[in-house]
Design a protein around this motif. Sequence first.
Motif, PDB file in Angstrom:
ATOM      1  N   ARG A   1      -9.428  -4.931  -1.763  1.00  0.00           N
ATOM      2  CA  ARG A   1      -9.501  -3.475  -1.820  1.00  0.00           C
ATOM      3  C   ARG A   1      -9.813  -2.812  -0.483  1.00  0.00           C
ATOM      4  O   ARG A   1      -9.541  -1.625  -0.311  1.00  0.00           O
ATOM      5  CB  ARG A   1     -10.537  -3.061  -2.853  1.00  0.00           C
TER       6      ARG A   1
ATOM      7  N   PRO B   1      -5.961  -3.764   2.993  1.00  0.00           N
ATOM      8  CA  PRO B   1      -5.313  -2.484   3.311  1.00  0.00           C
ATOM      9  C   PRO B   1      -5.577  -1.998   4.730  1.00  0.00           C
ATOM     10  O   PRO B   1      -4.742  -1.291   5.310  1.00  0.00           O
ATOM     11  CB  PRO B   1      -5.923  -1.514   2.285  1.00  0.00           C
TER      12      PRO B   1
ATOM     13  N   ASN C   1      -8.471   7.378   4.035  1.00  0.00           N
ATOM     14  CA  ASN C   1      -7.089   6.920   4.092  1.00  0.00           C
ATOM     15  C   ASN C   1      -6.898   5.928   5.237  1.00  0.00           C
ATOM     16  O   ASN C   1      -7.540   6.033   6.286  1.00  0.00           O
ATOM     17  CB  ASN C   1      -6.135   8.101   4.306  1.00  0.00           C
ATOM     18  N   ALA C   2      -5.988   4.985   5.054  1.00  0.00           N
ATOM     19  CA  ALA C   2      -5.628   4.062   6.115  1.00  0.00           C
ATOM     20  C   ALA C   2      -4.825   4.795   7.179  1.00  0.00           C
ATOM     21  O   ALA C   2      -4.456   5.969   7.014  1.00  0.00           O
ATOM     22  CB  ALA C   2      -4.828   2.893   5.546  1.00  0.00           C
TER      23      ALA C   2
ATOM     24  N   ASP D   1      -1.794   4.643   8.009  1.00  0.00           N
ATOM     25  CA  ASP D   1      -0.473   5.101   7.571  1.00  0.00           C
ATOM     26  C   ASP D   1      -0.545   6.153   6.473  1.00  0.00           C
ATOM     27  O   ASP D   1       0.486   6.543   5.915  1.00  0.00           O
ATOM     28  CB  ASP D   1       0.372   3.917   7.104  1.00  0.00           C
ATOM     29  N   GLY D   2      -1.760   6.613   6.161  1.00  0.00           N
ATOM     30  CA  GLY D   2      -1.937   7.648   5.146  1.00  0.00           C
ATOM     31  C   GLY D   2      -2.177   7.128   3.746  1.00  0.00           C
ATOM     32  O   GLY D   2      -2.422   7.914   2.823  1.00  0.00           O
ATOM     33  N   THR D   3      -2.133   5.802   3.559  1.00  0.00           N
ATOM     34  CA  THR D   3      -2.361   5.233   2.229  1.00  0.00           C
ATOM     35  C   THR D   3      -3.816   5.400   1.821  1.00  0.00           C
ATOM     36  O   THR D   3      -4.724   5.018   2.559  1.00  0.00           O
ATOM     37  CB  THR D   3      -2.011   3.737   2.228  1.00  0.00           C
ATOM     38  N   PRO D   4      -4.077   5.966   0.635  1.00  0.00           N
ATOM     39  CA  PRO D   4      -5.476   6.100   0.192  1.00  0.00           C
ATOM     40  C   PRO D   4      -6.110   4.736  -0.048  1.00  0.00           C
ATOM     41  O   PRO D   4      -5.515   3.871  -0.686  1.00  0.00           O
ATOM     42  CB  PRO D   4      -5.361   6.888  -1.115  1.00  0.00           C
ATOM     43  N   VAL D   5      -7.290   4.547   0.492  1.00  0.00           N
ATOM     44  CA  VAL D   5      -8.049   3.315   0.285  1.00  0.00           C
ATOM     45  C   VAL D   5      -9.294   3.604  -0.540  1.00  0.00           C
ATOM     46  O   VAL D   5      -9.617   2.862  -1.471  1.00  0.00           O
ATOM     47  CB  VAL D   5      -8.443   2.679   1.639  1.00  0.00           C
TER      48      VAL D   5
ATOM     49  N   GLN E   1     -10.546   9.647   8.589  1.00  0.00           N
ATOM     50  CA  GLN E   1      -9.336  10.056   7.875  1.00  0.00           C
ATOM     51  C   GLN E   1      -9.609  10.295   6.394  1.00  0.00           C
ATOM     52  O   GLN E   1      -8.687  10.235   5.579  1.00  0.00           O
ATOM     53  CB  GLN E   1      -8.263   8.973   8.016  1.00  0.00           C
TER      54      GLN E   1
ATOM     55  N   ARG F   1     -10.778   9.756  -3.722  1.00  0.00           N
ATOM     56  CA  ARG F   1     -10.853  11.103  -3.169  1.00  0.00           C
ATOM     57  C   ARG F   1     -12.274  11.653  -3.315  1.00  0.00           C
ATOM     58  O   ARG F   1     -12.897  11.545  -4.370  1.00  0.00           O
ATOM     59  CB  ARG F   1      -9.870  12.019  -3.890  1.00  0.00           C
TER      60      ARG F   1
END
Length: 378
Positions: A234, A238, A279-280, A282-286, A276, A289
Amino acid sequence: MRRAMPRRRPSIAVTLLLPALLAACGSEAPTGPPPPSAEALAAVAPRPGADRAPLARAVDALFTAEGIGETRALLVLHDGQVVAQRYAEGFGPDSRFVGWSMSKTVTALLIGLLVADGKLALDAPAPVPLWQRAGDPRGEITVRHLLQMRSGLRHQENADPVYESAEVRMMFGDGRDDMAAWAEAQVLQHAPGSTFTYSTPTSVILADIAARVLAPGGSPAERRQAVAQYLQTRLAAPLDLRGLTAEHDRQGTMVGGAMVWATAADWGRLGELLRQDGNAADGTPVLPRGWVELMRTPSPAAPDYGGALWLNRPSGGDRQVLFATRGPADAFALVGHLGQYVLVAPGQGLTVVRLGKTDAPDRPALVDRLADLVAVYR
């Protein structure tokens, strides 16, 4: 035969006027700081998003200035790009550095993921079996209280003598074989939620809670494997945290208050994750929210502490962990024993990683040097 006339010395007036005369002739001595050395410039990218020379001097000072201890690794990221990187002799990009109390932030990220999965509730009683007995006031301690270091438990950090300190007793003394049991057995000193008490044992309690959720009733090996695998899947995968690893006690509990290891680049990626908003690159949510916002929200009991993050704000007392008087106001940090820092200044698009060894008396001078570096990005 004529005697040679004695050589006349310049008059006082001429001596006093000499600097002005030189200036008029274009021979004024240079002013301002000297140009950075070739070694200092080599550590900084050609276009670092700020004036290169001041940044090179600030980076160099963290390795060469006296009275700030020993810097072993420094990494500066601006807008997600590495713009400065330097290592002391014997260390390099593949070196793993113990985070000490920066590990608490990694544990808080683990808890956030479990909350997002519906396995934990922030404001429900923390699922510690020992506290759930009828009439035990510790049953009022919530996960939020633990994240914000306001459980009320008697955990005296940095005690004098040091062998009486809670983190020392737990990790190296009578609690070392079952750290969570030692931490959870302490009595209440304050009402839950009322008082800020910075505590390494508190983060070990959170790590124990994670293990109970992920491997209920599991053996020490199963607990260790479950938490390590969850973090790998998780968080580490990522974010490409290739060096992230954690130590565990004999009961399989992650030593989540002090013993997480990672490379300088890994610590930088964790700082960027927080910059960020979870977010990673590249914009991927890790992270879920709102979790970073929760971590950056001041605790009701400590204006300079959020959820496992130090905030660049006045403490309301004499505690000074960062540099609130110099800004920026939105800056925050992971901070560890002996001068480990991951500083994040979202308004400047900045993440700074400093790893090394600095004793407590020299920490204010080190923080000033870090503030100098951040100030390059205005």
